[in-house]
Design an enzyme around this catalytic site. Structure first.
Site, PDB file in Angstrom:
ATOM      1  N   CYS A  88       0.862  -1.265  -0.234  1.00  0.00           N
ATOM      2  CA  CYS A  88      -0.056  -0.732  -0.314  1.00  0.00           C
ATOM      3  C   CYS A  88       1.124   1.696  -0.562  1.00  0.00           C
ATOM      4  CB  CYS A  88      -0.779  -0.010   1.449  1.00  0.00           C
ATOM      5  SG  CYS A  88      -2.285   1.194   1.115  1.00  0.00           S
ATOM      6  N   HIS A 180      -3.854  -5.213   1.111  1.00  0.00           N
ATOM      7  CA  HIS A 180      -3.238  -5.949   2.302  1.00  0.00           C
ATOM      8  C   HIS A 180      -3.312  -7.292   2.304  1.00  0.00           C
ATOM      9  CE1 HIS A 180      -2.475  -1.875   4.369  1.00  0.00           C
ATOM     10  NE2 HIS A 180      -3.896  -1.058   3.521  1.00  0.00           N
ATOM     11  N   GLU A 182      -1.739  -8.602   4.643  1.00  0.00           N
ATOM     12  CA  GLU A 182      -1.560  -9.126   6.230  1.00  0.00           C
ATOM     13  C   GLU A 182      -3.003  -9.351   6.834  1.00  0.00           C
ATOM     14  OE1 GLU A 182      -1.296  -4.477   6.182  1.00  0.00           O
ATOM     15  OE2 GLU A 182      -0.738  -6.451   4.589  1.00  0.00           O
TER      16      GLU A 182
END
Length: 533
Positions: A88, A180, A182
């Site tokens: 990002c 993202h 994660e």
């Protein structure tokens, strides 16, 4: 500070934090696949690092790279010659450093799910999406975007609204993604992070608690030496118990655990802790009854920060006295102080926040240890400092601590004192203590204790009007708090049934004198914190 930590032994992925609320999740996801990862603020200078990571991940963040004052990584990291993944804001940081015009404000913000289509070119470029077939569902959360593809890069992934959703350098192992991986909203994000850490960086998957125990015991023995004495506080909670057991395994009775009864413990807490630590775990334990001192000093103190500071200071007074007594009857000087600091405590202290202010003094970081080190000359030892809560629990299991104790909910060092809003008195503590016992007992009876990360009852002494026995009463309010969490960095309220909360409320009002109302705190973290104060 004793500072021999796992990055000296295990292959380590360095995560540079640019202020994203998700940054700590990157570190957690990597450790879940047995790759050690460490997070540092983006202001970290390579020259001050002192070790070489196997790879670097640049996190997301709330800033715009093209604005004055926006955070940027030390350029030396890009010359280190290790693989880099920008996520990002991290992607935009990669692009912006090559040309200032590469990143602009998007015409439309992109939040939520998106379908990413990967493009293959052959060679190292394809490794990021290895073992990920078809379209990849990803989670977007950005306003800025890449206007131009940086020179020397391929576009390896696109979405409907992001022409450059994933990029890779044509010859160097440098990658950037606009989404993202994660978060759980990106289902195959874990595979992508594994591809980067293991497949691209070549990190070995050796980070386990079984490996950690042996190395940490050797580290402790080396630091403390053959005659050194260590003093440590225990509360009966998971963190202090695991830390105490680890120290006992390393140096035996030269570790002196001290349980301070500050008058604000849970019901029958001291007796239970003494039984478990001494009889079951063989820990050298001293119990100090200092309840009167604490409660007297808290009289008239309403400010939460002042309460924390007083409690921390009084703990030091007790520890210093105990250290002198232990030295007088032992063969060596007490040189070390054990503290059960965890990695989330460290992250909250070091995360990149720009000009933000301290929310509250953390009861596990700072003051207590600093005063002991400065005033009594003790050195700090923190064997759990690099571990997340789930890793501490696994470490406890590896050390032979019972599942019931390992799975116990956290309890703050200041105890019930920070669960009584405003001034703390013996009567208020007792009301909160009795309500907490009822709440936790009913949670256990319902068979949902292990589903909850932390639960407790607090007291709001503001008082409210009620009717009890056909009479108007003006009594205290009990606040119930229970959260679901994986790491205590973020949390959501546990979804009790109405029937359960109704039964808890009825019991508390009927059985705890001075209470006429019970409320359930339905606040997530953020914006709320887990504890009341």
């Amino acid at each position: 500070m004793a500072d021999t930590i796992p990055h000296n032994t295990f292959d380590t992925i360095l995560v540079l934090d640019f202020g994203s609320q998700y940054t700590h999740l990157i570190t957690r996801r990597l450790r879940e696949i047995n790759v050690y990862s460490e997070m540092l603020p983006c202001t970290q200078k390579l020259a001050d690092l002192g070790w070489k990571p196997k790879g670097i991940i640049l996190s997301g963040g709330p800033y715009s790279v093209y604005e004055e004052g926006a955070p940027h990584a030390d350029p030396a990291f890009f010359e280190l010659g290790v693989p880099i993944l920008g996520i990002c804001y991290g992607l935009q940081e990669l692009a912006h450093r090559l040309h200032a015009d590469n990143v602009v404000a998007g015409t439309a913000r992109e939040y939520g799910h998106a379908d990413l289509k990967a493009t293959k070119f052959g060679g190292h470029v394809d490794k990021l999406f290895e073992n990920i077939e078809g379209d990849m569902t990803v989670w977007m959360s950005h306003g800025d975007k890449l206007r131009n593809l940086p020179e020397g890069f391929h576009t390896i992934g696109t979405t409907q609204n992001s022409e450059y959703a994933a990029i890779a350098h044509k010859s160097d192992p440098i990658y950037g993604i606009q989404f993202h991986p994660e978060v759980t909203h990106t289902p195959q994000g874990g595979q992508l992070l594994k591809n980067f850490a293991v497949g691209i960086c070549g990190a070995e998957q050796k980070w386990t608690m079984a490996e950690f125990i042996g190395q940490e015991i050797q580290r402790i023995r080396s630091l403390v030496g053959p005659d050194g004495q260590v003093l440590g506080a225990v509360s009966g909670g998971v963190d202090s118990t695991v830390a105490a057991k680890l120290m006992t395994e390393a140096i035996g009775d030269r570790f002196h655990a001290v349980l301070v009864d500050n008058g604000c413990m849970r019901l029958n807490e001291c007796e239970k802790v003494q039984e478990v630590l001494q009889e079951q775990l063989g820990i050298n334990l001293t119990v100090v009854d200092a309840g009167e001192q604490f409660l007297a000093g808290l009289k008239g103190v309403h400010d939460p920060e002042q309460k924390r500071k007083f409690i921390g200071g009084k703990f030091i007074d007790v520890f210093e006295d105990e250290a002198r007594k232990i030295e007088a009857k032992s063969n060596g000087k007490v040189e070390w102080f054990l503290q059960g600091t965890l990695y989330p405590d460290v992250i909250e202290s070091i995360s990149f926040k720009g000009p933000s202010q301290t929310i509250k003094t953390h009861h596990n970081v700072g003051g207590i240890a600093e005063r002991l080190m400065r005033g009594h000359g003790l050195k700090l030892i923190e064997p759990l400092r690099e571990l997340f809560k789930d890793e501490v629990r696994e470490l406890g299991r590896q050390l032979g601590i019972s599942p019931e104790l390992v799975g116990r909910h956290p309890f703050p060092g200041p105890g019930i004192a920070i669960r009584v809003l405003g001034e703390v008195t013996r009567e208020k503590v007792e009301m909160a203590r009795q309500a907490d016992h009822i709440f936790i007992s009913m949670i256990r009876e319902a068979g949902i204790y292990d589903e909850i990360g932390q639960a407790y009852a607090a007291l709001d002494p503001s008082r409210a009007v009620g009717v009890m026995g056909d009479k108007r009463v003006y009594a205290n309010i009990i606040l119930l708090r229970a959260i679901s969490t994986k790491d205590f960095m973020t949390a959501t309220p546990y979804p009790f049934s109405y029937e359960f909360l109704s039964k808890v409320s009825t019991r508390i009002v009927n059985e705890v004198a001075g209470v006429c109302r019970v409320c359930y705190d339905y606040t997530s973290k953020p914006p709320g914190t887990i504890e009341m104060e």
